[in-house]
Design a protein around this motif. Structure first.
Motif, PDB file in Angstrom:
ATOM      1  N   GLY A 172      72.093  44.635  48.690  1.00 16.38           N
ATOM      2  CA  GLY A 172      71.683  44.614  47.293  1.00 16.38           C
ATOM      3  C   GLY A 172      71.782  45.985  46.665  1.00 16.38           C
ATOM      4  N   ASP A 173      70.795  46.331  45.867  1.00 18.65           N
ATOM      5  CA  ASP A 173      70.824  47.573  45.109  1.00 18.65           C
ATOM      6  C   ASP A 173      70.817  48.787  46.040  1.00 18.65           C
ATOM      7  OD1 ASP A 173      70.760  46.082  42.803  1.00 18.65           O
ATOM      8  OD2 ASP A 173      68.573  46.155  42.640  1.00 18.65           O
ATOM      9  N   PRO A 174      71.471  49.864  45.639  1.00 18.47           N
ATOM     10  CA  PRO A 174      71.414  51.093  46.441  1.00 18.47           C
ATOM     11  C   PRO A 174      70.027  51.712  46.365  1.00 18.47           C
ATOM     12  CG  PRO A 174      72.531  51.486  44.355  1.00 18.47           C
ATOM     13  CD  PRO A 174      72.308  50.010  44.451  1.00 18.47           C
ATOM     14  N   PHE A 175      69.752  52.610  47.291  1.00 19.50           N
ATOM     15  CA  PHE A 175      68.469  53.294  47.281  1.00 19.50           C
ATOM     16  C   PHE A 175      68.342  54.164  46.041  1.00 19.50           C
ATOM     17  CE2 PHE A 175      68.535  52.259  51.795  1.00 19.50           C
ATOM     18  CZ  PHE A 175      67.202  51.995  52.034  1.00 19.50           C
ATOM     19  N   PRO A 176      67.166  54.201  45.443  1.00 17.04           N
ATOM     20  CA  PRO A 176      66.972  55.108  44.309  1.00 17.04           C
ATOM     21  C   PRO A 176      66.976  56.556  44.782  1.00 17.04           C
ATOM     22  CG  PRO A 176      64.901  54.068  44.925  1.00 17.04           C
ATOM     23  CD  PRO A 176      65.973  53.403  45.735  1.00 17.04           C
ATOM     24  N   ALA A 177      67.224  57.455  43.850  1.00 20.59           N
ATOM     25  CA  ALA A 177      67.229  58.876  44.172  1.00 20.59           C
ATOM     26  C   ALA A 177      65.824  59.323  44.562  1.00 20.59           C
ATOM     27  CB  ALA A 177      67.713  59.677  42.970  1.00 20.59           C
ATOM     28  N   PRO A 178      65.709  60.347  45.415  1.00 16.55           N
ATOM     29  CA  PRO A 178      64.386  60.835  45.816  1.00 16.55           C
ATOM     30  C   PRO A 178      63.483  61.184  44.640  1.00 16.55           C
ATOM     31  CG  PRO A 178      66.065  61.798  47.216  1.00 16.55           C
ATOM     32  CD  PRO A 178      66.801  61.049  46.144  1.00 16.55           C
ATOM     33  N   VAL A 179      64.056  61.709  43.568  1.00 16.70           N
ATOM     34  CA  VAL A 179      63.229  62.064  42.419  1.00 16.70           C
ATOM     35  C   VAL A 179      62.624  60.817  41.782  1.00 16.70           C
ATOM     36  CG1 VAL A 179      65.142  62.037  40.752  1.00 16.70           C
ATOM     37  CG2 VAL A 179      63.136  63.468  40.322  1.00 16.70           C
TER      38      VAL A 179
END
Length: 363
Positions: A172-179
């Protein structure tokens, strides 16, 4: 300066403060109602319903903070013990997201993550001088709107990738950015540290005050009752003046997206006034025993009710008008009360329970 010791009766593992359990049972009842909303209620939700749904989380979080005071000053628990319990609460939230929601855990700030983080922080907080403690609470409440003004607050939540369990892989969706993850935990997730940590710390203060004497805990109308009513009145006025955007997120209709300072102050007063009223209704405790039973095992009910909502109710894909929805809510609520009584029976007759069992069922 450490808080003064609590009464000797609280030093035993069997000690339970009945009004606290009843109020926690009320909080978990409202939380069941709020969490069932996206799966079953045909929108829009009426204003009174949104208001009641908004009281569950602050009550739940504030009462969790109270328990730190009881553990620290009454039972002499160490920071290691409290941190362990906090870690287990976080793990419970992670497994709930992983096994029930099929989400990658630790991306957004679930209420269990907040409570797990708040427990050891509240323990450390109580070691501060009293003035310093209140300064921390005020600083968090004052910093939150400034942070929202500076960094913004989104009505949307961070995208959480789904997890496929067989085979175990991320899809599914990619991981969100750490920020984005940091923002969710600190500022604009479901229950970010700013300002919800202040609610848990206020609960710790209430716990210190409630269990400070050796006499049975009892709040007075002319003392705590007046303070509670005053906080509720001040919070209501402030909330009306600055209500916030009041987003509805993914079908959840609580009014704390973003959490307005007035709502949090109102909820703080509700905790004080609620405990005061319950302290004066001791003759009616038998009538409120279902709420008390639910409050004794709130974590187990939280996990089980969400599993039922996600795995049973949501697949039905039905939306009911409010009267029919309330009937469905009552069925789920009755099931959770039955579970609470079963767990009470287990606690009574199962001696020598393992630590993890005691943690889950509220012993």
């Amino acid at each position: 300066m450490d808080p003064p010791p609590v009464k000797a009766a609280a030093k035993t593992s069997s000690f339970r403060d009945i009004p606290v359990d009843i109020l926690r049972g009320l909080a978990i009842t409202l939380m069941i109602m709020a969490n069932l909303t996206p799966a079953l209620l045909l929108p829009p939700a009426p204003g009174w319903y949104r208001f009641l749904s908004s009281l569950a989380a602050p009550l739940f979080i504030g009462l969790a903070g109270m328990m730190v005071a009881l553990s620290r000053t009454g039972k002499g628990r160490s920071l290691t013990h409290i941190a362990t319990r906090g870690g287990l609460v976080i793990l419970a939230g992670a497994f709930l997201q992983l096994l029930v929601f099929d989400y990658v855990p630790f991306i957004d700030m679930d209420v269990l993550y907040l409570i797990g983080l708040a427990l050891p922080l509240a323990y450390i907080y109580l070691a501060l001088p009293e003035r310093g403690r209140w300064a921390v609470i005020v600083a968090i409440l004052c910093a939150t709107p400034l942070l929202h003004a500076g960094f913004g607050y989104s009505g949307e939540v961070v995208g959480i990738p789904d997890v496929s369990l067989v085979p175990f892989s991320v899809s599914g969706d990619p991981f969100p950015a750490p920020v984005e993850v940091a923002r969710a935990w600190l500022l604009d997730g479901w229950f970010p540290v700013f300002p919800w940590l202040a609610v848990a710390l206020f609960g710790a203060e209430v716990g210190v005050h409630r269990w400070r004497d050796r006499a049975p805990p009892r709040f007075r109308c002319q003392n705590e009752g007046i303070y509670g009513f005053g906080l509720m009145l001040a919070g209501a006025v402030l909330w009306m003046l600055f209500p916030g955007a009041q987003y509805s997120r993914e079908g959840y209709v609580e009014l704390f997206y973003p959490p307005a300072t007035g709502l949090l102050i109102f909820s703080a007063g509700l905790i004080l006034l609620g405990l005061t009223v319950l302290d004066h209704l001791r003759g009616q405790y038998a009538l409120m025993d279902p709420l008390r039973a639910a409050g004794e095992c709130s974590l187990a009910i939280y996990i089980v009710h969400y599993a039922i909502i996600v795995k049973v109710v949501e697949p039905l894909q039905i939306q009911l008008p409010l009267p029919a929805y309330l009937g469905g809510f009552l069925v789920l609520f009755a099931g959770m009360i039955l579970l609470a009584y079963v767990l009470r029976y287990v606690r009574t007759f199962w001696r020598g329970q393992p630590f993890l069992v005691r943690f889950l069922i509220g012993s």
